[in-house]
Design a protein around this motif. Sequence first.
Motif, PDB file in Angstrom:
ATOM      1  N   THR A 335      14.234   6.269 -17.138  1.00  0.00           N
ATOM      2  CA  THR A 335      13.725   4.984 -17.595  1.00  0.00           C
ATOM      3  C   THR A 335      13.859   4.890 -19.111  1.00  0.00           C
ATOM      4  O   THR A 335      13.908   5.903 -19.808  1.00  0.00           O
ATOM      5  N   SER A 337      11.850   2.955 -22.161  1.00  0.00           N
ATOM      6  CA  SER A 337      10.704   2.145 -22.569  1.00  0.00           C
ATOM      7  C   SER A 337      10.891   1.705 -24.016  1.00  0.00           C
ATOM      8  O   SER A 337      11.715   2.252 -24.746  1.00  0.00           O
ATOM      9  N   SER A 339       8.966   0.065 -27.720  1.00  0.00           N
ATOM     10  CA  SER A 339       7.811  -0.257 -28.559  1.00  0.00           C
ATOM     11  C   SER A 339       8.301  -1.079 -29.745  1.00  0.00           C
ATOM     12  O   SER A 339       9.178  -0.615 -30.487  1.00  0.00           O
ATOM     13  N   PRO A 341       6.181  -3.342 -26.754  1.00  0.00           N
ATOM     14  CA  PRO A 341       6.485  -3.463 -25.326  1.00  0.00           C
ATOM     15  C   PRO A 341       7.368  -4.664 -25.036  1.00  0.00           C
ATOM     16  O   PRO A 341       7.465  -5.599 -25.823  1.00  0.00           O
ATOM     17  N   SER A 344      11.021  -1.987 -19.893  1.00  0.00           N
ATOM     18  CA  SER A 344      10.727  -0.768 -19.146  1.00  0.00           C
ATOM     19  C   SER A 344      11.760  -0.718 -18.047  1.00  0.00           C
ATOM     20  O   SER A 344      11.575  -1.263 -16.963  1.00  0.00           O
ATOM     21  N   CYS A 345      12.875  -0.095 -18.351  1.00  0.00           N
ATOM     22  CA  CYS A 345      14.080  -0.277 -17.550  1.00  0.00           C
ATOM     23  C   CYS A 345      14.220   0.735 -16.442  1.00  0.00           C
ATOM     24  O   CYS A 345      14.080   1.933 -16.655  1.00  0.00           O
ATOM     25  N   SER A 364      13.638   8.430 -20.892  1.00  0.00           N
ATOM     26  CA  SER A 364      12.921   9.472 -20.153  1.00  0.00           C
ATOM     27  C   SER A 364      13.641   9.747 -18.841  1.00  0.00           C
ATOM     28  O   SER A 364      13.553   8.948 -17.897  1.00  0.00           O
ATOM     29  N   SER A 611      13.396   5.641  -9.265  1.00  0.00           N
ATOM     30  CA  SER A 611      11.929   5.532  -9.357  1.00  0.00           C
ATOM     31  C   SER A 611      11.240   5.810  -8.032  1.00  0.00           C
ATOM     32  O   SER A 611      10.225   5.190  -7.687  1.00  0.00           O
TER      33      SER A 611
END
Length: 644
Positions: A335, A337, A339, A341, A344-345, A364, A611
């Motif tokens: 994923t 992410s 910032s 926000p 969130s892929c 991640s 996921s």
Amino acid sequence: MHRRSSFCLLATALILNALGVWAAPHAPAAPAGMLAGIDVSHWQGGTIDWSKVAASGVSFAIAKASEGTSVVDPTYAENVAGASAAGIRIGAYHFAQPSTKVGEAAAEADHFVKIARNAAGDVLPALDIEHMNGLTTSQLQTWVAEWLSRVNARLGVRPMIYTSPGFWRGAMGDTSWFADHGYTVLWVAHWGVRSPTVPANDWGGHGWTYWQWTDCWHVQGISGCVDGDRYNGTDLVGGEIARLSVSVPGGGAVSGPRISCGAGATRCRRLADPGTSFSLTATPDEGGSFVGWSGRCGSAGTAATCTVTTTGRVRARATFGFPLTISKLGTGDGTISASPPGLSCGTTCEAVYPYGSSVTLTASPDSASGFGTWGRGCAGSVPTCTVGVGAPMGVSASFDAAVSLEEAGRGTRFGWGTARDPRAIGGSYLFDSRTGSSVSFAFTGGKVTWYTIDAPQMGKARVSIDGISHETFNGYAATVHVGVAHVFGHLGPGSHTITITALGSKSSSAIGTRVVVDAIRDAGVLRRSPKPRAGTWSRVSASGAGGGSHVVNSVPGATASLTFTGTGASWTTVLGPSMGRAQEWVDGSLVRTVDLSSPLRTYGAVRTISSLSDRTHVLRIVVTGRPGAHGTGTSVAVDGWMIR
């Protein structure tokens, strides 16, 4: 507001005093509901102590700035500085010297604009018209209109008019044209009365805004008399110059009357009449989008147009943004992410960030993958990357898979299509038609029976038992025959496997190459709609495929599945005009339907399921038999698997 002689002032005072209407020099500054003010010029003489003037209750002052085309009041700059320092609102007026000379009104207006400050928060600019100078009423009306229009064009503010009831009625014909055309603020001079007479039909119904109630008021800080004024209200915001400020950090433009922000101009301002409404329009740059308004336009939200009313100092901000698109590459999964926000892929995702934003991306990988490298707008192999948003931007993140399998590798399984038919022994049958597609069934004992259907659309099949070819069968028949049995005996005791392979060929009279498995009988038991032990799809050689070949099927209901342990899996496929649609199922639940059609043939296309919880799953690909948006074919190809 030229000063008259002492004799005239004394005579006027005696008459008004005798009539009982003279406003005494030390009268209260302003009745309830009004604010007190003064107007000044070089006639006051000497230096004004503005701090004392403010202490006496004076809220505003209007100072003479100019006269005619060249005269500058020598005390104007000093008056502006002193009043401003003392916290008194200041304004400016021009003493008119009208004439019939062509361009005279514009020249006087330009002279006034050059000399007077006319800043936001100042009292509205004023035209003091007291003399006709030989002009007719019509000529004077035209001259005044030209002067006002010129100042309005230069400043974006409509000046107010200073006049007395008598002069307006006599010299200006009591016209209400000015009040009816936006010049609604009147500064009326009417001394010695409890309430002023307002000409021009109560100034078009607007009444008076400023009232010069006396020409001789004694105020601390000023020697002698000074003109006394009152504002009709308790908040000068309705009688002062308003200002609209628009800010555009970048990424688009805002336009409106006398407003053009963008293309490098991040802030723009204009002066305005109090209470005037303007329409502002936000237009994003190419590839961008409008995020929303803030400030006075905040209630407009994300609408492209905002209507704002200018009262006092008004600020509006337009925020534009650009899309930040994240693409995942590679054989692994994870994923990304962000910032602030917004992202969130899982696979490919996109979000709009305001222009100028600094966005930190964090990659991640899942438990079965590792992070590879960034690409496009980011670089390097560190899992974090910071990008600045100033245009449409794309970033790719590559994850490496832990396990890669060939299309028929460990844990894979292929199945034929299923067709429902009430004439079949079990109400449905298995079938395929492509060259090399096969299906295998385990059985025990020395004999096995394969039940099929002969029909016009049936083709040829080869039967093998325990890997040894036995016989080739032609399923063609002019009419449909159900329950056609092919018996294979003398096989010996124990376990065996029968494999039926579609040859993709047919007799000349047949209209198809379909091969059907309706039932299997062994050990005296009839197995209706039997579950195969194994199967294969047709293998096609292709230089662009992994290993030089891939498997393919176009029969509705045909399946290719992978049993794996991990948090996700991918299957590699082929895109092209002959490819159709396929369903992706995970653990018995439909995840999505994918369109594999494409104008051009493309190998190595990866479709990913991610996921998932880290346990054993089954990914099943089902041929729908339906074409995609870019072709007429229905085929689905599998060129490999990846487990994460």
